[in-house]
Design a protein around this motif. Structure first.
Motif, PDB file in Angstrom:
ATOM      1  N   ILE A  30     -36.743-106.075 -12.768  1.00  0.00           N
ATOM      2  CA  ILE A  30     -36.310-107.374 -12.713  1.00  0.00           C
ATOM      3  C   ILE A  30     -35.538-107.884 -13.731  1.00  0.00           C
ATOM      4  N   SER A  31     -34.786-108.837 -13.667  1.00  0.00           N
ATOM      5  CA  SER A  31     -34.304-109.508 -14.850  1.00  0.00           C
ATOM      6  C   SER A  31     -35.140-110.331 -15.771  1.00  0.00           C
ATOM      7  N   VAL A  32     -34.666-110.714 -16.851  1.00  0.00           N
ATOM      8  CA  VAL A  32     -35.338-111.617 -17.778  1.00  0.00           C
ATOM      9  C   VAL A  32     -35.491-112.842 -17.062  1.00  0.00           C
ATOM     10  N   THR A  33     -34.424-113.312 -16.527  1.00  0.00           N
ATOM     11  CA  THR A  33     -34.281-114.663 -15.787  1.00  0.00           C
ATOM     12  C   THR A  33     -35.708-114.690 -14.881  1.00  0.00           C
ATOM     13  N   THR A  34     -35.558-113.644 -13.889  1.00  0.00           N
ATOM     14  CA  THR A  34     -36.978-113.535 -13.195  1.00  0.00           C
ATOM     15  C   THR A  34     -38.257-113.549 -13.710  1.00  0.00           C
ATOM     16  N   PHE A  35     -38.262-112.696 -14.989  1.00  0.00           N
ATOM     17  CA  PHE A  35     -39.483-112.634 -15.562  1.00  0.00           C
ATOM     18  C   PHE A  35     -40.027-113.955 -15.988  1.00  0.00           C
ATOM     19  N   THR A  36     -39.193-114.946 -16.512  1.00  0.00           N
ATOM     20  CA  THR A  36     -39.709-116.050 -17.143  1.00  0.00           C
ATOM     21  C   THR A  36     -40.046-117.246 -16.075  1.00  0.00           C
ATOM     22  N   SER A  37     -39.974-116.972 -14.775  1.00  0.00           N
ATOM     23  CA  SER A  37     -40.287-117.714 -13.704  1.00  0.00           C
ATOM     24  C   SER A  37     -41.372-117.268 -12.672  1.00  0.00           C
ATOM     25  N   LEU A  38     -42.142-116.001 -13.120  1.00  0.00           N
ATOM     26  CA  LEU A  38     -43.238-115.463 -12.681  1.00  0.00           C
ATOM     27  C   LEU A  38     -44.595-116.000 -12.935  1.00  0.00           C
ATOM     28  N   PRO A  39     -45.509-116.217 -12.046  1.00  0.00           N
ATOM     29  CA  PRO A  39     -46.878-116.546 -12.391  1.00  0.00           C
ATOM     30  C   PRO A  39     -47.328-115.485 -13.247  1.00  0.00           C
ATOM     31  N   ASP A  40     -48.614-116.022 -13.677  1.00  0.00           N
ATOM     32  CA  ASP A  40     -49.369-115.129 -14.481  1.00  0.00           C
ATOM     33  C   ASP A  40     -50.132-113.926 -13.592  1.00  0.00           C
ATOM     34  N   GLU A  41     -50.327-112.826 -14.253  1.00  0.00           N
ATOM     35  CA  GLU A  41     -50.806-111.545 -13.786  1.00  0.00           C
ATOM     36  C   GLU A  41     -51.933-111.945 -12.881  1.00  0.00           C
ATOM     37  N   GLY A  42     -52.266-111.442 -11.563  1.00  0.00           N
ATOM     38  CA  GLY A  42     -53.393-111.539 -10.799  1.00  0.00           C
ATOM     39  C   GLY A  42     -52.984-112.675  -9.587  1.00  0.00           C
ATOM     40  N   ALA A  43     -51.936-113.558  -9.950  1.00  0.00           N
ATOM     41  CA  ALA A  43     -51.749-114.515  -8.995  1.00  0.00           C
ATOM     42  C   ALA A  43     -50.545-113.975  -7.989  1.00  0.00           C
ATOM     43  N   GLU A  44     -50.618-114.687  -6.843  1.00  0.00           N
ATOM     44  CA  GLU A  44     -49.613-114.175  -5.711  1.00  0.00           C
ATOM     45  C   GLU A  44     -48.161-114.464  -6.212  1.00  0.00           C
ATOM     46  N   VAL A  45     -47.433-113.491  -5.920  1.00  0.00           N
ATOM     47  CA  VAL A  45     -46.172-113.698  -6.163  1.00  0.00           C
ATOM     48  C   VAL A  45     -44.971-113.453  -5.148  1.00  0.00           C
ATOM     49  N   SER A  46     -43.869-113.934  -4.898  1.00  0.00           N
ATOM     50  CA  SER A  46     -42.948-113.658  -3.695  1.00  0.00           C
ATOM     51  C   SER A  46     -41.629-113.152  -4.320  1.00  0.00           C
ATOM     52  N   LEU A  47     -41.081-112.111  -3.887  1.00  0.00           N
ATOM     53  CA  LEU A  47     -39.797-111.527  -4.552  1.00  0.00           C
ATOM     54  C   LEU A  47     -38.849-111.369  -3.341  1.00  0.00           C
ATOM     55  N   HIS A  48     -37.540-111.510  -3.443  1.00  0.00           N
ATOM     56  CA  HIS A  48     -36.363-111.233  -2.795  1.00  0.00           C
ATOM     57  C   HIS A  48     -36.256-109.977  -3.028  1.00  0.00           C
ATOM     58  N   ILE A  49     -36.024-108.826  -2.187  1.00  0.00           N
ATOM     59  CA  ILE A  49     -35.845-107.290  -2.903  1.00  0.00           C
ATOM     60  C   ILE A  49     -34.386-106.946  -2.521  1.00  0.00           C
ATOM     61  N   ASN A  50     -33.789-106.221  -3.299  1.00  0.00           N
ATOM     62  CA  ASN A  50     -32.658-105.447  -3.056  1.00  0.00           C
ATOM     63  C   ASN A  50     -33.064-103.756  -3.007  1.00  0.00           C
TER      64      ASN A  50
END
Length: 204
Positions: A30-50
């Protein structure tokens, strides 16, 4: 081809995450920009993937913002920019600021990103300038590095206020830190520790 992942965020760092989807852990760059928008560890996350398939490996690159993924896919069409460098570019500049810089022909701003030389920066501008009409750009002030908010900026402001500083003083310190150090600290807007340290120096 994997195009999207949704699952539990097992771990995260500024350059990678592991997402548990049905008992399978996916290692995603991931990029740092995406990192800053992530929830806490253990939470659900949704990512667009290449998905990048090589002879020796399958690499996944994830983005919380669809436009960031689309810009990444345009970047890696440019000769000399592979997926890893594409992620580095998007860690150095947010997607909207990068779009504005490319449209404005500001190759000098791109050269500040580690791994991007003058010729590569000029090539990015030349090849992508007219191919980003569907992507949103930052305002001119934001693109040139003017003060703007964001999750990390808000967190640093809150931290300074919680330490007893007045909000106006805290905001001036953050603005000063960004204006003084952004050219040398490209992640200052997206790295809490970096921005907080320089803001503390500015507020004293």
């Amino acid at each position: 081809m994997i195009a999207h992942l949704r699952g539990r965020l097992l771990s995260k760092s500024p350059n990678a995450v592991i997402v548990d989807c049905g008992g399978v852990g996916y290692d995603v760059a991931i990029s740092v920009t995406t990192f800053t928008s992530l929830p806490d560890e253990g939470a659900e996350v949704s990512l667009h993937i290449n998905t990048q398939v090589r002879e020796d490996a399958i690499a996944l690159f994830g983005f919380t913002d669809r436009d960031e993924k689309r810009l990444f896919e345009r970047l890696i069409t440019v000769s000399g920019i592979g997926p890893k460098l594409g992620i580095t570019v998007l860690s150095g500049l947010s997607a909207d600021r990068l779009v504005a810089a490319i449209r404005g022909g500001d190759s000098a701003l791109l050269v500040k990103i580690p791994g991007i030389g003058k010729k590569t920066a000029e090539r990015v501008v030349l090849e992508l300038k007219d191919k980003l009409d569907d992507l949103q750009a930052a305002s001119p002030a934001q693109a040139s590095g003017g003060f703007q908010g964001g999750p990390v900026v808000d967190d640093v402001l809150s931290a300074l206020v919680n330490l007893g500083y007045k909000r106006d003083s805290a905001q001036r310190a953050v603005e000063t830190a960004i204006a003084k150090h952004e050219s040398s600290e490209l992640t200052i807007r997206t790295d809490f520790d970096v921005l907080f340290r320089y803001s503390m120096q500015a507020i004293r």
